[in-house]
Design a protein around this motif. Structure first.
Motif, mmCIF file in Angstrom:
data_model
loop_
_atom_site.group_PDB
_atom_site.id
_atom_site.type_symbol
_atom_site.label_atom_id
_atom_site.label_comp_id
_atom_site.label_asym_id
_atom_site.label_seq_id
_atom_site.Cartn_x
_atom_site.Cartn_y
_atom_site.Cartn_z
ATOM 1 N N PRO A 74 0.828 -1.216 0.000
ATOM 2 C CA PRO A 74 0.000 0.000 0.000
ATOM 3 C C PRO A 74 0.859 1.262 0.000
ATOM 4 C CG PRO A 74 -0.890 -1.603 1.542
ATOM 5 C CD PRO A 74 0.444 -2.133 1.095
ATOM 6 N N ARG A 75 0.582 2.139 -0.935
ATOM 7 C CA ARG A 75 1.337 3.380 -1.082
ATOM 8 C C ARG A 75 0.409 4.444 -1.659
ATOM 9 N NH1 ARG A 75 2.442 -0.524 -4.790
ATOM 10 N NH2 ARG A 75 2.477 0.069 -7.008
ATOM 11 N N ALA A 76 0.763 5.691 -1.471
ATOM 12 C CA ALA A 76 -0.145 6.783 -1.826
ATOM 13 C C ALA A 76 -0.445 6.822 -3.315
ATOM 14 C CB ALA A 76 0.442 8.113 -1.371
ATOM 15 N N LYS A 77 0.547 6.504 -4.139
ATOM 16 C CA LYS A 77 0.391 6.581 -5.595
ATOM 17 C C LYS A 77 0.966 5.315 -6.214
ATOM 18 C CE LYS A 77 2.865 10.240 -5.222
ATOM 19 N NZ LYS A 77 3.721 11.414 -5.455
ATOM 20 N N ARG A 78 0.439 4.955 -7.383
ATOM 21 C CA ARG A 78 1.010 3.802 -8.085
ATOM 22 C C ARG A 78 2.491 4.033 -8.330
ATOM 23 N NH1 ARG A 78 -2.447 3.059 -12.485
ATOM 24 N NH2 ARG A 78 -3.637 1.645 -11.135
ATOM 25 N N HIS A 79 2.842 5.236 -8.788
ATOM 26 C CA HIS A 79 4.238 5.582 -9.058
ATOM 27 C C HIS A 79 4.598 6.848 -8.297
ATOM 28 C CE1 HIS A 79 4.411 2.607 -12.237
ATOM 29 N NE2 HIS A 79 3.410 3.179 -12.857
ATOM 30 N N ASP A 80 5.614 6.755 -7.444
ATOM 31 C CA ASP A 80 6.147 7.927 -6.769
ATOM 32 C C ASP A 80 7.446 8.327 -7.446
ATOM 33 O OD1 ASP A 80 6.472 9.962 -4.968
ATOM 34 O OD2 ASP A 80 6.803 8.681 -3.217
ATOM 35 N N ASP A 81 7.856 9.587 -7.254
ATOM 36 C CA ASP A 81 9.189 9.989 -7.690
ATOM 37 C C ASP A 81 10.225 9.127 -6.962
ATOM 38 O OD1 ASP A 81 7.964 12.041 -9.100
ATOM 39 O OD2 ASP A 81 8.292 13.517 -7.529
ATOM 40 N N LYS A 82 11.344 8.910 -7.623
ATOM 41 C CA LYS A 82 12.397 8.067 -7.050
ATOM 42 C C LYS A 82 13.746 8.748 -7.229
ATOM 43 C CE LYS A 82 9.737 4.025 -8.500
ATOM 44 N NZ LYS A 82 8.594 4.888 -8.926
ATOM 45 N N ALA A 83 14.518 8.800 -6.150
ATOM 46 C CA ALA A 83 15.868 9.359 -6.221
ATOM 47 C C ALA A 83 16.782 8.552 -5.322
ATOM 48 C CB ALA A 83 15.868 10.829 -5.804
ATOM 49 N N VAL A 84 17.983 8.280 -5.804
ATOM 50 C CA VAL A 84 18.952 7.527 -5.005
ATOM 51 C C VAL A 84 20.359 8.007 -5.353
ATOM 52 C CG1 VAL A 84 19.041 5.640 -6.705
ATOM 53 C CG2 VAL A 84 19.742 5.222 -4.333
ATOM 54 N N ALA A 85 21.170 8.167 -4.323
ATOM 55 C CA ALA A 85 22.576 8.536 -4.512
ATOM 56 C C ALA A 85 23.448 7.583 -3.721
ATOM 57 C CB ALA A 85 22.819 9.972 -4.055
ATOM 58 N N VAL A 86 24.575 7.211 -4.306
ATOM 59 C CA VAL A 86 25.550 6.327 -3.657
ATOM 60 C C VAL A 86 26.865 7.078 -3.524
ATOM 61 C CG1 VAL A 86 26.921 4.234 -3.880
ATOM 62 C CG2 VAL A 86 24.504 4.220 -4.543
ATOM 63 N N VAL A 87 27.370 7.146 -2.304
ATOM 64 C CA VAL A 87 28.684 7.741 -2.045
ATOM 65 C C VAL A 87 29.625 6.628 -1.617
ATOM 66 C CG1 VAL A 87 29.973 9.459 -0.720
ATOM 67 C CG2 VAL A 87 27.554 9.855 -1.240
ATOM 68 N N ARG A 88 30.735 6.497 -2.304
ATOM 69 C CA ARG A 88 31.753 5.524 -1.919
ATOM 70 C C ARG A 88 33.002 6.275 -1.461
ATOM 71 N NH1 ARG A 88 29.200 2.569 -6.232
ATOM 72 N NH2 ARG A 88 30.504 3.496 -7.825
ATOM 73 N N ILE A 89 33.496 5.866 -0.295
ATOM 74 C CA ILE A 89 34.615 6.557 0.345
ATOM 75 C C ILE A 89 35.866 5.685 0.270
ATOM 76 C CG2 ILE A 89 35.451 7.591 2.488
ATOM 77 C CD1 ILE A 89 32.574 8.119 3.251
ATOM 78 N N ALA A 90 36.909 6.220 -0.296
ATOM 79 C CA ALA A 90 38.143 5.448 -0.431
ATOM 80 C C ALA A 90 38.770 5.193 0.927
ATOM 81 C CB ALA A 90 39.136 6.211 -1.325
ATOM 82 N N ASP A 91 39.377 4.039 1.062
ATOM 83 C CA ASP A 91 40.109 3.690 2.292
ATOM 84 C C ASP A 91 41.477 4.347 2.212
ATOM 85 O OD1 ASP A 91 41.432 2.589 4.415
ATOM 86 O OD2 ASP A 91 40.815 0.517 4.002
ATOM 87 N N ARG A 92 41.713 5.312 3.071
ATOM 88 C CA ARG A 92 42.963 6.091 2.996
ATOM 89 C C ARG A 92 44.167 5.310 3.508
ATOM 90 N NH1 ARG A 92 41.077 11.793 5.565
ATOM 91 N NH2 ARG A 92 40.375 10.379 7.199
ATOM 92 N N THR A 93 43.920 4.140 4.100
ATOM 93 C CA THR A 93 45.053 3.330 4.580
ATOM 94 C C THR A 93 45.665 2.515 3.457
ATOM 95 O OG1 THR A 93 43.703 1.422 5.215
ATOM 96 C CG2 THR A 93 44.000 3.185 6.847
#
Length: 271
Positions: free
Chosen positions: A250-269
């Motif tokens: 159950p959700r308000a609309k069949r289709h909602d806006d969608k946004a996703v971001a992935v941040v990858r952090i380098a291992d400084r060691t």
């Protein structure tokens, strides 16, 4: 800063998600769709917040203070008042030389993958914890197979009226709207940078639906921008073909806006 960012968006009818990547930060906003005709669209509000936060998120102040000042400026510029203004969830991630700062307000989410293999999920569930009768009716209406009809729209309007009465109150829930004090009540967490391997920030249109495809957050964290775009399209197809009436989820609309971001952090060691 030793970070890489991949991101994707897929707009639905409302197109009120905003995703901004700056040097060392990610901003994710999800403007609330106005099911109640008495309420304004959130488009101008999230546009202003996104631009203002992008300009100020690199300041030395806390994320809560930065958000509070952005909300105050939105009040001045847009001429909005509490209780009659559009609203938006907020998810902020700021990568500093030694610290990762996270802020969540509303039901956008931030998932943090640690180098130990642990995964921390940060989402604001204060609104559903209110257990409003109108929210229960809304979910039962869809679960019973009555679908996205005119009656469903009326139920959503009644739900938004009930939610607005509890908005930005100690006995209710907190959201970015026209009261800068809401920022003080955001969920906040800090991590030593060296402990964090990756971060995913997502609006509920992605966060709530991605698990239905059997995709884990560590898998999402390894995706490229193109793969994230495909993932959001797969979610859209699932909504349309597997659960078009919101009966399984159950959700308000069949289709909602969608946004996703992935941040990858380098291992400084590592050298």
């Amino acid at each position: 800063m030793g970070t890489t960012v991949e991101s994707a968006q897929l707009a639905a009818g409302s197109d009120e998600d905003r995703l901004v990547v700056t040097d060392g930060a990610v901003i994710v906003l999800d403007g609330a769709t106005a099911h109640d005709p008495a309420m304004p669209s959130a488009g101008a509000y999230v546009d202003f917040l996104a631009a203002d936060l992008a300009r100020t998120i690199g300041e030395s102040s806390s994320l809560a203070d930065i958000l509070a000042r952005s909300i105050a400026r939105a009040v001045d510029v847009l001429g909005i008042e509490p209780g009659a203004a559009p609203s938006s969830t907020v998810a902020l991630v700021r990568i500093e030389p030694d610290v990762v700062d996270v802020l969540v307000l509303g039901d956008s989410s931030v998932i943090v993958g640690l180098r130990t293999g642990a995964v921390d999920v940060h989402t604001d569930d204060r609104l559903p914890r209110l257990q409003l009768p109108e929210a229960d009716l809304f979910r039962r209406f869809l679960a019973d197979g009555q679908g996205y009809s005119g009656r469903h729209q009326k139920v959503l309007q009644e739900l938004q009226v009930a939610e607005r009465a509890r908005r930005n109150r100690p006995d209710g829930y907190w959201i970015a709207e026209a009261d800068p004090r809401a920022a003080e009540h955001a969920l906040r967490v800090r991590y030593p940078r060296d402990q964090v391997e990756w971060i995913v920030a997502a609006t509920d249109g992605a966060f709530d639906l991605v698990p239905t495809l059997g995709v884990s957050w560590p898998e999402v964290a390894n995706m490229s921008t193109r793969q994230l775009e495909h993932l959001l399209r797969d979610v859209h197809i699932w909504e349309a073909e597997v659960d078009p009436d919101g009966q399984a989820l159950p959700r308000a609309k069949r289709h909602d806006d969608k946004a996703v971001a992935v941040v990858r952090i380098a291992d400084r060691t590592e050298s």
